[in-house]
Scaffold this motif. Structure first.
Motif, short mmCIF file in Angstrom:
data_model
loop_
_atom_site.label_atom_id
_atom_site.label_comp_id
_atom_site.label_asym_id
_atom_site.label_seq_id
_atom_site.Cartn_x
_atom_site.Cartn_y
_atom_site.Cartn_z
N MET A 126 -78.75 7.70 15.06
CA MET A 126 -77.80 6.75 14.52
C MET A 126 -77.90 6.81 12.99
SD MET A 126 -77.42 2.64 15.24
CE MET A 126 -77.15 2.81 16.97
N SER A 127 -76.76 6.89 12.35
CA SER A 127 -76.76 7.00 10.90
C SER A 127 -77.10 5.67 10.22
CB SER A 127 -75.38 7.46 10.42
OG SER A 127 -74.44 6.43 10.58
N SER A 128 -77.40 5.77 8.95
CA SER A 128 -77.74 4.58 8.18
C SER A 128 -76.55 3.62 8.11
CB SER A 128 -78.18 5.00 6.77
OG SER A 128 -78.40 3.87 5.98
N GLU A 129 -75.35 4.18 7.99
CA GLU A 129 -74.15 3.33 7.94
C GLU A 129 -73.94 2.60 9.25
OE1 GLU A 129 -70.70 5.44 6.72
OE2 GLU A 129 -71.63 6.15 4.87
N ALA A 130 -74.18 3.28 10.35
CA ALA A 130 -74.02 2.64 11.66
C ALA A 130 -75.04 1.53 11.86
CB ALA A 130 -74.14 3.68 12.77
N LYS A 131 -76.28 1.78 11.43
CA LYS A 131 -77.30 0.75 11.54
C LYS A 131 -76.94 -0.46 10.69
CE LYS A 131 -81.14 3.84 12.47
NZ LYS A 131 -82.40 4.40 11.96
N GLY A 132 -76.40 -0.21 9.49
CA GLY A 132 -75.97 -1.31 8.62
C GLY A 132 -74.83 -2.10 9.23
N ALA A 133 -73.90 -1.39 9.86
CA ALA A 133 -72.78 -2.06 10.51
C ALA A 133 -73.25 -2.95 11.66
CB ALA A 133 -71.76 -1.04 11.01
N TRP A 134 -74.18 -2.45 12.46
CA TRP A 134 -74.72 -3.24 13.57
C TRP A 134 -75.49 -4.45 13.05
CZ3 TRP A 134 -73.41 -3.59 18.38
CH2 TRP A 134 -72.79 -2.52 19.00
N ALA A 135 -76.27 -4.24 12.00
CA ALA A 135 -77.03 -5.36 11.43
C ALA A 135 -76.07 -6.43 10.90
CB ALA A 135 -77.94 -4.86 10.32
N TYR A 136 -75.00 -6.00 10.25
CA TYR A 136 -74.02 -6.95 9.73
C TYR A 136 -73.32 -7.69 10.87
CZ TYR A 136 -70.29 -8.93 6.93
OH TYR A 136 -69.43 -9.80 6.34
N LEU A 137 -72.98 -6.97 11.92
CA LEU A 137 -72.34 -7.59 13.08
C LEU A 137 -73.25 -8.65 13.71
CD1 LEU A 137 -70.10 -7.63 15.30
CD2 LEU A 137 -71.52 -5.98 16.52
N LEU A 138 -74.51 -8.31 13.90
CA LEU A 138 -75.44 -9.25 14.52
C LEU A 138 -75.72 -10.45 13.63
CD1 LEU A 138 -77.93 -6.75 16.16
CD2 LEU A 138 -76.13 -8.09 17.28
N SER A 139 -75.85 -10.23 12.32
CA SER A 139 -76.11 -11.36 11.43
C SER A 139 -74.88 -12.26 11.31
CB SER A 139 -76.56 -10.87 10.06
OG SER A 139 -75.53 -10.14 9.42
N SER A 140 -73.69 -11.68 11.34
CA SER A 140 -72.48 -12.50 11.31
C SER A 140 -72.34 -13.33 12.58
CB SER A 140 -71.24 -11.61 11.15
OG SER A 140 -71.28 -10.94 9.92
N ALA A 141 -72.64 -12.73 13.72
CA ALA A 141 -72.59 -13.46 14.99
C ALA A 141 -73.63 -14.58 15.00
CB ALA A 141 -72.82 -12.51 16.16
N ALA A 142 -74.81 -14.30 14.46
CA ALA A 142 -75.86 -15.32 14.40
C ALA A 142 -75.44 -16.47 13.48
CB ALA A 142 -77.16 -14.71 13.91
N ALA A 143 -74.80 -16.14 12.37
CA ALA A 143 -74.34 -17.18 11.45
C ALA A 143 -73.30 -18.07 12.13
CB ALA A 143 -73.76 -16.55 10.19
N TYR A 144 -72.39 -17.47 12.89
CA TYR A 144 -71.37 -18.24 13.60
C TYR A 144 -72.02 -19.15 14.66
CZ TYR A 144 -67.12 -19.26 16.22
OH TYR A 144 -66.08 -19.89 16.85
N ILE A 145 -73.02 -18.66 15.35
CA ILE A 145 -73.71 -19.46 16.36
C ILE A 145 -74.43 -20.64 15.71
CG2 ILE A 145 -75.62 -19.42 18.01
CD1 ILE A 145 -74.65 -16.55 18.73
N VAL A 146 -75.06 -20.39 14.57
CA VAL A 146 -75.73 -21.48 13.84
C VAL A 146 -74.71 -22.51 13.41
CG1 VAL A 146 -76.97 -22.03 11.71
CG2 VAL A 146 -77.69 -20.10 13.10
N TYR A 147 -73.57 -22.07 12.90
CA TYR A 147 -72.52 -23.00 12.48
C TYR A 147 -72.05 -23.86 13.66
CZ TYR A 147 -68.04 -24.75 10.85
OH TYR A 147 -66.99 -25.56 10.52
N LEU A 148 -71.81 -23.22 14.78
CA LEU A 148 -71.39 -23.98 15.96
C LEU A 148 -72.47 -24.94 16.43
CD1 LEU A 148 -69.50 -21.30 18.08
CD2 LEU A 148 -68.53 -23.17 16.72
#
Length: 59
Positions: free
Chosen positions: A1-23
């Protein structure tokens, strides 16, 4: 997995976590007060800023 793909997954997971915290903060307030009286901006601003800041990424 490339560095860009890992960064994209990390961003996706952190964004989802932020939304869950907000809710988790806002939804319980909806059970105690009408929606028009629930303060949603106070938790929204720090969560939006925290999810927008990407450490380790230079402009």
């Amino acid at each position: 997995m490339s560095s860009e793909a890992k960064g994209a997954w990390a961003y996706l997971l952190s964004s989802a976590a932020a939304y869950i915290v907000y809710l988790a903060i806002v939804v319980p307030r909806l059970f105690r007060a009408p929606a028009a009286h629930v303060s949603y901006i106070a938790p929204l601003v720090p969560i939006a800023v925290a999810s927008a800041v990407r450490p380790g990424v230079s402009a």
